[in-house]
Design a protein around this motif. Structure first.
Motif, PDB file in Angstrom:
ATOM      1  N   TYR A 182       0.823  -1.207   0.000  1.00 19.76           N
ATOM      2  CA  TYR A 182       0.000   0.000   0.000  1.00 19.76           C
ATOM      3  C   TYR A 182       0.859   1.260   0.000  1.00 19.76           C
ATOM      4  CZ  TYR A 182      -3.386  -3.572   1.207  1.00 19.76           C
ATOM      5  OH  TYR A 182      -4.156  -4.709   1.199  1.00 19.76           O
ATOM      6  N   ARG A 183       1.929   1.254   0.783  1.00 23.44           N
ATOM      7  CA  ARG A 183       2.828   2.407   0.763  1.00 23.44           C
ATOM      8  C   ARG A 183       3.527   2.520  -0.596  1.00 23.44           C
ATOM      9  NH1 ARG A 183       4.798   5.653   4.595  1.00 23.44           N
ATOM     10  NH2 ARG A 183       3.819   4.395   6.201  1.00 23.44           N
ATOM     11  N   ALA A 184       3.858   1.379  -1.184  1.00 21.18           N
ATOM     12  CA  ALA A 184       4.461   1.382  -2.515  1.00 21.18           C
ATOM     13  C   ALA A 184       3.504   1.991  -3.535  1.00 21.18           C
ATOM     14  CB  ALA A 184       4.833  -0.041  -2.933  1.00 21.18           C
ATOM     15  N   GLN A 234      -5.615   7.621  -3.162  1.00 16.32           N
ATOM     16  CA  GLN A 234      -6.700   7.462  -2.194  1.00 16.32           C
ATOM     17  C   GLN A 234      -7.074   5.992  -2.036  1.00 16.32           C
ATOM     18  OE1 GLN A 234      -8.101   9.482  -0.060  1.00 16.32           O
ATOM     19  NE2 GLN A 234      -9.447   7.854   0.676  1.00 16.32           N
ATOM     20  N   GLN A 235      -7.085   5.269  -3.151  1.00 12.91           N
ATOM     21  CA  GLN A 235      -7.381   3.835  -3.095  1.00 12.91           C
ATOM     22  C   GLN A 235      -6.371   3.101  -2.225  1.00 12.91           C
ATOM     23  OE1 GLN A 235      -7.331   2.635  -7.139  1.00 12.91           O
ATOM     24  NE2 GLN A 235      -9.306   3.561  -7.643  1.00 12.91           N
ATOM     25  N   ALA A 236      -5.098   3.443  -2.403  1.00 10.52           N
ATOM     26  CA  ALA A 236      -4.050   2.779  -1.630  1.00 10.52           C
ATOM     27  C   ALA A 236      -4.222   3.053  -0.141  1.00 10.52           C
ATOM     28  CB  ALA A 236      -2.678   3.243  -2.104  1.00 10.52           C
ATOM     29  N   ARG A 237      -4.550   4.280   0.191  1.00 13.31           N
ATOM     30  CA  ARG A 237      -4.764   4.614   1.599  1.00 13.31           C
ATOM     31  C   ARG A 237      -5.980   3.875   2.147  1.00 13.31           C
ATOM     32  NH1 ARG A 237      -1.547   8.682   3.207  1.00 13.31           N
ATOM     33  NH2 ARG A 237      -0.602  10.022   1.610  1.00 13.31           N
ATOM     34  N   THR A 238      -7.026   3.811   1.337  1.00  9.50           N
ATOM     35  CA  THR A 238      -8.229   3.090   1.753  1.00  9.50           C
ATOM     36  C   THR A 238      -7.921   1.606   1.946  1.00  9.50           C
ATOM     37  OG1 THR A 238      -9.632   4.648   0.559  1.00  9.50           O
ATOM     38  CG2 THR A 238     -10.600   2.524   1.122  1.00  9.50           C
ATOM     39  N   SER A 239      -7.199   1.015   1.005  1.00 15.82           N
ATOM     40  CA  SER A 239      -6.866  -0.404   1.080  1.00 15.82           C
ATOM     41  C   SER A 239      -6.033  -0.709   2.317  1.00 15.82           C
ATOM     42  CB  SER A 239      -6.107  -0.833  -0.175  1.00 15.82           C
ATOM     43  OG  SER A 239      -6.912  -0.681  -1.310  1.00 15.82           O
ATOM     44  N   GLY A 240      -5.083   0.175   2.609  1.00 13.18           N
ATOM     45  CA  GLY A 240      -4.267  -0.036   3.807  1.00 13.18           C
ATOM     46  C   GLY A 240      -5.095   0.001   5.072  1.00 13.18           C
ATOM     47  N   GLY A 377     -14.351   6.087  -5.324  1.00 14.40           N
ATOM     48  CA  GLY A 377     -13.630   6.008  -6.588  1.00 14.40           C
ATOM     49  C   GLY A 377     -13.879   4.670  -7.223  1.00 14.40           C
ATOM     50  N   ARG A 378     -12.879   4.163  -7.929  1.00 15.44           N
ATOM     51  CA  ARG A 378     -13.060   2.887  -8.614  1.00 15.44           C
ATOM     52  C   ARG A 378     -12.801   1.716  -7.698  1.00 15.44           C
ATOM     53  NH1 ARG A 378      -9.258   2.093 -11.535  1.00 15.44           N
ATOM     54  NH2 ARG A 378      -8.038   3.896 -11.024  1.00 15.44           N
ATOM     55  N   GLY A 379     -12.225   1.972  -6.538  1.00 13.47           N
ATOM     56  CA  GLY A 379     -12.012   0.884  -5.603  1.00 13.47           C
ATOM     57  C   GLY A 379     -10.611   0.353  -5.666  1.00 13.47           C
ATOM     58  N   ALA A 380     -10.108  -0.020  -4.518  1.00 12.34           N
ATOM     59  CA  ALA A 380      -8.779  -0.583  -4.475  1.00 12.34           C
ATOM     60  C   ALA A 380      -8.743  -1.850  -5.284  1.00 12.34           C
ATOM     61  CB  ALA A 380      -8.408  -0.858  -3.018  1.00 12.34           C
ATOM     62  N   GLY A 381      -7.745  -1.963  -6.081  1.00 13.14           N
ATOM     63  CA  GLY A 381      -7.599  -3.178  -6.850  1.00 13.14           C
ATOM     64  C   GLY A 381      -7.951  -3.030  -8.306  1.00 13.14           C
TER      65      GLY A 381
END
Length: 388
Positions: A182-184, A234-240, A377-381
């Motif tokens: 997620y940080r990556a 934003q997706q990455a932050r949400t996923s984390g 948004g479009r969602g993580a992944g």
């Protein structure tokens, strides 16, 4: 990016065109028609027009090869593929979910530029063979154009900035180095925003110093990259933040359901006003879920037809509604949820309706876990790959 026209399937992957792809054809065909008479004079206007359109269409085929390579390799690594859409700024391979390892991420991302290089080599070989056979003129110009533009496509996509393939490669390297996917992803997205802003500045300088329209194209690409990179961050932050959360932790359990045989008149006059929901799961005579109907869908039925129209006739079927399991990871479900009309998914367990998951449910649990409630948004992944 939703396809306006579905062309069919290749290797099981759904292929579609967005209406804006006509802009690519018009731009490339117009450029060829305007410039190629200076390169190879002596042909009729019809010949130049046919060659220009053929070059533009074959470029779209090249984009399709690029995106299809992503889709097939992703599927080979267990990532579901929703389809491919070609549009104004290139192509989009819609992948549901993320790669399971840095190595898989690298292979899925890297195969796109590799496919473009292979296509460039093929067109180059065709140009070389055509020359040996004594074929010259427009044929060689078109083949040379396709060779060059695919090389450019490969190089551009290798720039280490999300959402380009190079950004995915950067993300896989950072993930392997630091062990935090997620940080990556956040770092890759920030690189994408920086690159996008750079293109916008470059395009603006180009427009104002040369008074030419070419800079507008770079501005559009830059805006697109900045927009998608911002969403991906934003997706990455949400996923984390949502790591480890299951669908059952966020869904609304035991939602009110309606029978598919219920008439639209009854639904609008008696059920919807009382329950005050915007959409309802639809079940068949055995009580099993068979679709989802919204108040808006029912209201679109003409008043004189409502008493003879059932909810099953106007509802979205399960083929058009995301169906998820209660024990699926919420981050894996977000792409399907955000890609659906209304941002809703039915939660089904052992064939029975277990709940309903909405964007609001995701926002609530995101807020509870320390986010700002704007998870969306479009969602993580979802992997959104612009080729070109």
């Amino acid at each position: 990016m939703t396809a306006t026209v579905t062309l069919g399937r290749i290797a099981g992957v759904r292929i579609g065109l967005h209406w804006s792809v006509l802009g690519v054809v018009a731009i490339l065909a117009g450029a060829g028609f305007a410039r190629w008479p200076e390169v190879v004079p002596g042909y009729s206007p019809v010949a130049y027009a046919v060659a220009a359109v053929a070059g533009a269409v074959l470029f779209l085929v090249s984009l399709l090869a690029h995106e299809l390579s992503h889709a097939l390799v992703a599927r080979g690594h267990g990532v579901a593929v929703d389809g491919i859409t070609l549009w104004l700024l290139g192509g989009v391979a819609r992948l549901r979910g993320e790669a399971s390892s840095p190595g898989a991420e690298l292979r899925i991302a890297g195969v796109g530029p590799l496919a473009s290089v292979v296509v460039a080599v093929l067109f180059g070989l065709l140009a070389w063979v055509s020359t040996l056979l004594g074929i010259t003129g427009l044929v060689i110009v078109v083949l040379s154009f396709l060779t060059l533009i695919n090389v450019v496509l490969a190089i551009f996509n290798l720039i280490p900035a999300a959402p380009l393939d190079g950004g995915r490669i950067l993300r896989s390297a950072l993930w392997a180095w630091r062990g935090d996917r997620y940080r990556a992803a956040v770092w890759s997205a920030r690189a994408g925003k920086g690159f996008g802003f750079g293109l916008i500045v470059l395009g603006g300088v180009w427009v104002f110093t040369t008074a030419g329209p070419d800079g507008i194209w770079w501005i559009l690409i830059g805006l697109f990259i900045v927009t998608v990179a911002t969403v991906e961050e934003q997706q990455a932050r949400t996923s984390g933040a949502l790591a480890g959360v299951r669908v059952r932790d966020a869904m609304t359990s035991r939602p009110y359901r309606v029978d598919g045989s219920t008439g639209v008149t009854t639904f609008l006059s008696e059920l919807a006003p009382v329950r005050k929901h915007s959409a309802f799961p639809v079940v068949d005579v055995s009580g099993r879920p068979c679709g989802l109907v919204s108040v808006e869908q029912a209201a679109k039925v003409r008043p004189e037809r409502r008493h003879v129209t059932t909810l099953a006739e106007v509802a979205d079927s399960l083929a058009d509604v995301p169906v998820v399991g209660p024990d699926e990871a919420l981050t894996d479900v977000l792409p399907r949820l955000d890609g659906s009309a209304g941002g809703r998914a039915l939660v089904v367990e052992d064939g029975a309706l277990a709940g309903i998951l909405t964007s609001r449910d995701v926002s609530v649990i995101s807020t509870l876990r320390g986010l700002d409630g704007s998870a969306g948004g479009r969602g993580a992944g979802t992997i959104f790959r612009p080729a070109g």
